[in-house]
Enzyme design. Structure first.
Site, PDB file in Angstrom:
ATOM      1  N   HIS A  63      -3.263   5.102  -2.438  1.00 12.01           N
ATOM      2  CA  HIS A  63      -4.132   6.178  -1.956  1.00 12.01           C
ATOM      3  C   HIS A  63      -3.814   7.388  -2.822  1.00 12.01           C
ATOM      4  O   HIS A  63      -2.780   8.036  -2.645  1.00 12.01           O
ATOM      5  CB  HIS A  63      -3.884   6.477  -0.476  1.00 12.01           C
ATOM      6  CG  HIS A  63      -4.812   7.536   0.050  1.00 12.01           C
ATOM      7  ND1 HIS A  63      -5.816   7.260   0.950  1.00 12.01           N
ATOM      8  CD2 HIS A  63      -4.921   8.856  -0.243  1.00 12.01           C
ATOM      9  CE1 HIS A  63      -6.500   8.379   1.201  1.00 12.01           C
ATOM     10  NE2 HIS A  63      -5.962   9.366   0.495  1.00 12.01           N
ATOM     11  N   LYS A 122       0.826  -1.203   0.000  1.00 11.90           N
ATOM     12  CA  LYS A 122       0.000   0.000   0.000  1.00 11.90           C
ATOM     13  C   LYS A 122       0.864   1.259   0.000  1.00 11.90           C
ATOM     14  O   LYS A 122       1.743   1.413   0.861  1.00 11.90           O
ATOM     15  CB  LYS A 122      -0.898  -0.011   1.244  1.00 11.90           C
ATOM     16  CG  LYS A 122      -1.750   1.224   1.422  1.00 11.90           C
ATOM     17  CD  LYS A 122      -2.927   1.257   0.462  1.00 11.90           C
ATOM     18  CE  LYS A 122      -3.624   2.604   0.482  1.00 11.90           C
ATOM     19  NZ  LYS A 122      -5.012   2.553   0.850  1.00 11.90           N
TER      20      LYS A 122
HETATM   21  C1  NCD Z   1      -9.053   5.694   6.507  1.00  8.69           C
HETATM   22  C2  NCD Z   1      -8.784   5.351   7.974  1.00  8.69           C
HETATM   23  O1  NCD Z   1      -9.516   5.824   8.838  1.00  8.69           O
HETATM   24  O2  NCD Z   1      -7.859   4.570   8.244  1.00  8.69           O
HETATM   25  N1  NCD Z   1      -9.929   6.823   6.464  1.00  8.69           N
HETATM   26  C3  NCD Z   1     -10.698   7.195   5.428  1.00  8.69           C
HETATM   27  O3  NCD Z   1     -11.311   8.263   5.483  1.00  8.69           O
HETATM   28  N2  NCD Z   1     -10.827   6.436   4.358  1.00  8.69           N
HETATM   29  C4  NCD Z   1      -7.773   5.922   5.815  1.00  8.69           C
HETATM   30  C5  NCD Z   1      -7.896   5.923   4.319  1.00  8.69           C
HETATM   31  O4  NCD Z   1      -8.152   4.889   3.698  1.00  8.69           O
HETATM   32  O5  NCD Z   1      -7.726   6.992   3.715  1.00  8.69           O
HETATM   33 ZN    ZN Z   2      -8.870   3.168   3.469  1.00  4.63          ZN
END
Ligand code: NCD
Ligand code: ZN
Length: 345
Positions: free
Chosen positions: A137, A100
């Site tokens: 991401h 990741k």
């Molecule tokens: C995720 C988390 O809380 O770990 N939060 C989110 O808003 N998606 C982290 C992520 O996947 O960006």
């Molecule tokens: Zn996530």
């Protein structure tokens, strides 16, 4: 007349399970419907080595409720110190299924993420060689880039150059939120894209109109309605590029409902019910299985699940508003309208 749909048991290709008391509380919400999930490594500290991933997998397996069959598909968190040999060994052992990439500072627990992409180039090259996917991401973190533009800018400035520099690298664009993401994923080779449940349901008005709604705040943040529509079209198209990654990301209410609330929507409990309704509304129930159960395994080179689940349309479905954990309650995502689909095994 009752309407039912039977699907191969679904998988979740992007899931946050956390650890300890939170893991024990949220895991049953996933194992109730899902056979496998790609497990995000953004713990504190993150899951960076093969040994970390093996230990985390064992903690997850120990927390699987009695009678449930669930396979956690582990990932490693790419840092500037990641060792290509350790990654290759963990992949060869069948322990990890992806690495990741978090740009440093992009989201929850991403401080150890990558700042200088040249430093991680040898790891990416080794991954391309062994066919190990990179889950990305896709948001830039530059303070001068508007938060609503961060995905589109990432594609141009980071993702496209990174793919050109590492031919053959398999990439998953995680939780895409824009038509730019949809278009790029469709146009390129060796790319898969996950789409969350909540991004098919909410746009940015849901977060901001009539008072701020912290439980709709996640990263990447929901965008304009035209982008939500593009995501719906992609998810319901049956195109093998697109598959479900819920990004179900539990945070306690105390950490969400505060002056600086955490990002994440918790959708493990009601994802399948909501997706059945979304695909039904769009006349695409016959393509739900591709999105939840076929396209993901095909991308990751894993067998399809043999087991089946059945979804039935009926009265408005119910689920708990909150999941209790020893750390405090976690609010379940509210789709904002009645959902008429139920899951019966
Ligand atoms: C995720 C988390 O809380 O770990 N939060 C989110 O808003 N998606 C982290 C992520 O996947 O960006
Ligand atoms: Zn996530």
């Amino acid at each position: 007349m009752t309407q039912t749909v039977t699907l191969r048991r679904p998988d979740d290709w992007h899931l946050h399970l956390r650890d300890g008391a939170m893991l024990r509380a949220v895991l049953p919400e996933t194992t109730r419907h899902f056979a496998r999930a790609i497990i995000m490594p953004n713990l504190v500290p993150p899951v960076v080595t093969g040994a970390d991933a093996a230990a985390y997998r064992d903690r997850i397996t120990a927390a699987v409720p009695e009678g449930a069959a669930f396979e956690p598909l582990m990932t490693l968190y790419l840092t500037e110190a990641t060792d290509a040999d350790d990654v290759a060994r963990a992949h060869a052992d069948g322990l990890i299924h992806a690495v990741k990439l978090y740009p440093a500072g992009a989201t929850t627990n991403s401080a150890s993420g990558v700042r200088d992409f040249d430093i991680v180039r040898p790891v990416l090259e080794r991954m391309a060689e062994i066919g190990l996917p990179l889950c990305v991401h896709g948001e830039v973190t530059d303070s001068d880039i508007d938060i609503f533009d961060r995905e589109a800018v990432f594609i141009d400035r980071v993702l496209d150059p990174l793919r050109r520099d590492t031919p053959g690298l398999k990439v998953v664009m995680e939780h895409i939120t824009t038509s730019n993401g949809v278009d790029y994923a469709k146009s390129a080779e060796n790319i898969g894209a996950t789409i969350t449940t909540h991004h098919l349901v909410i746009n940015r008005n849901h977060i901001l109109v009539g008072g701020i709604k912290p439980h709709y705040y996640c990263l990447p943040v929901a965008k304009r309605e035209e982008h939500r529509r593009a995501l719906r079209a992609a998810a319901t198209s049956g195109d093998a590029t697109f598959f479900l990654g819920t990004d179900s990301a539990p945070h306690t209410d105390a950490n969400k409902e505060t002056a600086c609330g955490c990002a994440g929507c918790f959708t493990a409990t009601n994802t399948m019910q909501i997706l059945a309704q979304v695909f039904d509304e769009d006349g695409a129930l016959d393509r739900l299985e591709a999105f939840t159960s076929l396209n993901g395994p095909a991308f990751y080179g894993l067998p399809l699940n043999e087991d089946r689940i059945t979804l039935t349309k009926g009265n408005a479905a119910t689920w708990p508003d909150k999941i209790d954990t020893e750390d405090g309650p976690v609010t379940v995502f509210d789709p904002g309208r009645p959902i008429h689909w139920h899951v019966s095994d």
